[in-house]
Design a protein around this motif. Structure first.
Motif, mmCIF file in Angstrom:
data_model
loop_
_atom_site.group_PDB
_atom_site.id
_atom_site.type_symbol
_atom_site.label_atom_id
_atom_site.label_comp_id
_atom_site.label_asym_id
_atom_site.label_seq_id
_atom_site.Cartn_x
_atom_site.Cartn_y
_atom_site.Cartn_z
ATOM 1 N N UNK A 161 9.546 23.334 59.715
ATOM 2 C CA UNK A 161 9.564 21.885 59.977
ATOM 3 C C UNK A 161 9.422 21.619 61.470
ATOM 4 N N UNK A 162 8.725 20.535 61.774
ATOM 5 C CA UNK A 162 8.573 20.067 63.162
ATOM 6 C C UNK A 162 9.052 18.626 63.208
ATOM 7 N N UNK A 163 10.007 18.358 64.049
ATOM 8 C CA UNK A 163 10.593 17.019 64.140
ATOM 9 C C UNK A 163 10.711 16.612 65.590
ATOM 10 N N UNK A 164 10.866 15.311 65.772
ATOM 11 C CA UNK A 164 11.102 14.775 67.106
ATOM 12 C C UNK A 164 12.578 14.869 67.469
ATOM 13 N N UNK A 165 12.819 15.025 68.725
ATOM 14 C CA UNK A 165 14.193 15.012 69.208
ATOM 15 C C UNK A 165 14.834 13.663 68.878
ATOM 16 N N UNK A 166 16.054 13.733 68.321
ATOM 17 C CA UNK A 166 16.764 12.524 67.952
ATOM 18 C C UNK A 166 16.566 12.090 66.514
ATOM 19 N N UNK A 167 15.651 12.724 65.809
ATOM 20 C CA UNK A 167 15.421 12.364 64.403
ATOM 21 C C UNK A 167 16.201 13.313 63.484
ATOM 22 N N UNK A 168 15.888 13.296 62.172
ATOM 23 C CA UNK A 168 16.545 14.166 61.192
ATOM 24 C C UNK A 168 15.604 15.290 60.763
ATOM 25 N N UNK A 169 16.191 16.449 60.429
ATOM 26 C CA UNK A 169 15.446 17.575 59.874
ATOM 27 C C UNK A 169 16.091 17.965 58.541
ATOM 28 N N UNK A 170 15.257 18.193 57.522
ATOM 29 C CA UNK A 170 15.753 18.522 56.175
ATOM 30 C C UNK A 170 15.135 19.843 55.703
#
Length: 370
Positions: free
Chosen positions: A34-43
């Motif tokens: 998974x690749x996410x932005x800083x401050x968001x959620x990762x599942x």
């Protein structure tokens, strides 16, 4: 603190029970990258077969979440879970809230009493700042201009594009990383505008559908009268600067020459006046000397042209007629006589021709012998 110790105690009890029962189960499908932005959620999801007793989630080798069939054991509020049933299998989902850059790394799902585990990789991207220096722009019509867009603090550096909302005859742009700053990029847009509008710089995260943009207004004005408004025919900046410096130096030189000429004129006038006054004084002095000389001549007090020359006087006296003696004697008798010895010149046959007293050089006038 009591809840944490109670959770740990529960895990230990469950592990002891599982070890005693010797049940076996497996992971059917592990989590995905998974690749996410800083401050968001990762599942992340982990699918296991029936009969499991404990699912453990680890981040970079550290267990951050444990799940039992009855309840999850939460040790950090940023890591929570959710459970689903699908086709007789159990799906365990770990949710990471407010993802930080330090969270990037390996995520692992494992089961107790199973030699299988599944892992994935978490990538965290940082969206930085985006700026067009100077804000709204005012440019000349049909003259090339450059617009710069800076992206600071992006991980990784974003892709930058432009949305041109003005009529142009030409436009192009290029983007490069900023020197000595791998987390930033700069894009330069070159265009020749023909009307008013907007320019939008768009920065897009790689691998994500996330972007950030900044927009400025572009106002086009007519070029000044007399200016060269064709592209490629205007003077470069260095030529304009050189011309300005040359005109300044020429003006200074003209001022210096004017000052020098004025100083020379004033000096020449002073010299001329001084010479004129000197001539006047000299003329006055000569006139005064002449008047004094004439006055002296009239008074008979001085004869500046007298030179004692007795032989010449004697020679002239020898040729003078006898009648001159009486004339000289009369003139001599009319003035104050000089008490000095008489001198006589004797002509042929022993007769005296001229007889007059010898006067001092200062009292003798010029005497003309006839």
């Amino acid at each position: 603190m009591e809840g944490r110790w109670r959770g740990i105690s529960t895990v230990l009890v469950i592990l002891a029970g599982l070890a005693a029962s010797g049940s076996s189960y497996q992971i059917i499908e592990g989590p995905k990258n998974a690749t996410v932005l800083e401050g968001s959620e990762a599942r992340f999801n982990c699918t296991v077969s029936q009969g499991w007793r404990l699912i453990m989630w680890a981040l970079n080798g550290t267990v951050v979440l444990s799940i039992t069939p009855s309840e999850p054991i939460i040790t950090n509020d940023r890591f929570t879970s959710a459970s689903y049933e699908e086709g007789g299998n159990s799906i365990s989902e770990m949710i990471i809230h407010d993802v930080q850059l330090r969270d990037a790394g390996h995520i692992k799902c494992s089961l107790q009493n199973s030699d299988r585990d599944a892992s994935a990789f978490l990538s965290v991207q940082v969206m930085g700042a985006l700026l067009i220096p100077g804000g709204n722009l005012v440019v000349a019509e049909d003259e090339p201009c450059n617009v710069t867009c800076h992206a600071w603090g992006w991980i990784p550096p974003p892709g930058i594009s432009w949305d041109i909302g003005v009529p142009v005859s030409h436009s192009s742009y290029h983007s490069v990383p900023e020197p000595n700053n791998p987390q930033s990029a700069v894009s330069v847009l070159t265009l020749t505008p023909q009307g008013n509008g907007t320019l939008t710089c768009v920065a897009t995260m790689k691998g994500l559908h996330a972007h950030k943009s900044v927009t400025v207004n572009l106002t086009v004005v007519q070029p000044p009268l007399g200016s060269i408004d064709k592209a490629g025919t205007s003077l470069p900046t260095w030529a304009i600067i050189l011309l300005a410096v040359s005109f300044s130096l020429l003006l200074i030189l003209i001022i210096v020459l004017i000052i020098i000429i004025c100083c020379c004129c004033v000096s020449g006038r002073e010299i001329k006046e001084s010479s004129y006054q000197s001539e006047i004084r000299k003329s006055a002095s000569v006139k005064t000397n002449k008047e004094t000389f004439e006055t002296n001549l009239e008074s008979g007090s001085e004869n500046l042209g007298y030179h004692s020359d007795e032989p010449r006087t004697a020679k002239l006296a020898s040729f003078a007629p006898v009648s001159s003696e009486s004339s000289v004697q009369e003139q001599h008798s009319s003035r104050q006589p000089y008490q000095g010895p008489d001198r006589r010149w004797w002509g042929p046959a022993g007769r005296p021709q001229v007889s007059f007293p010898v006067a001092s050089p200062r009292t003798v006038r010029n005497v003309t012998l006839v």
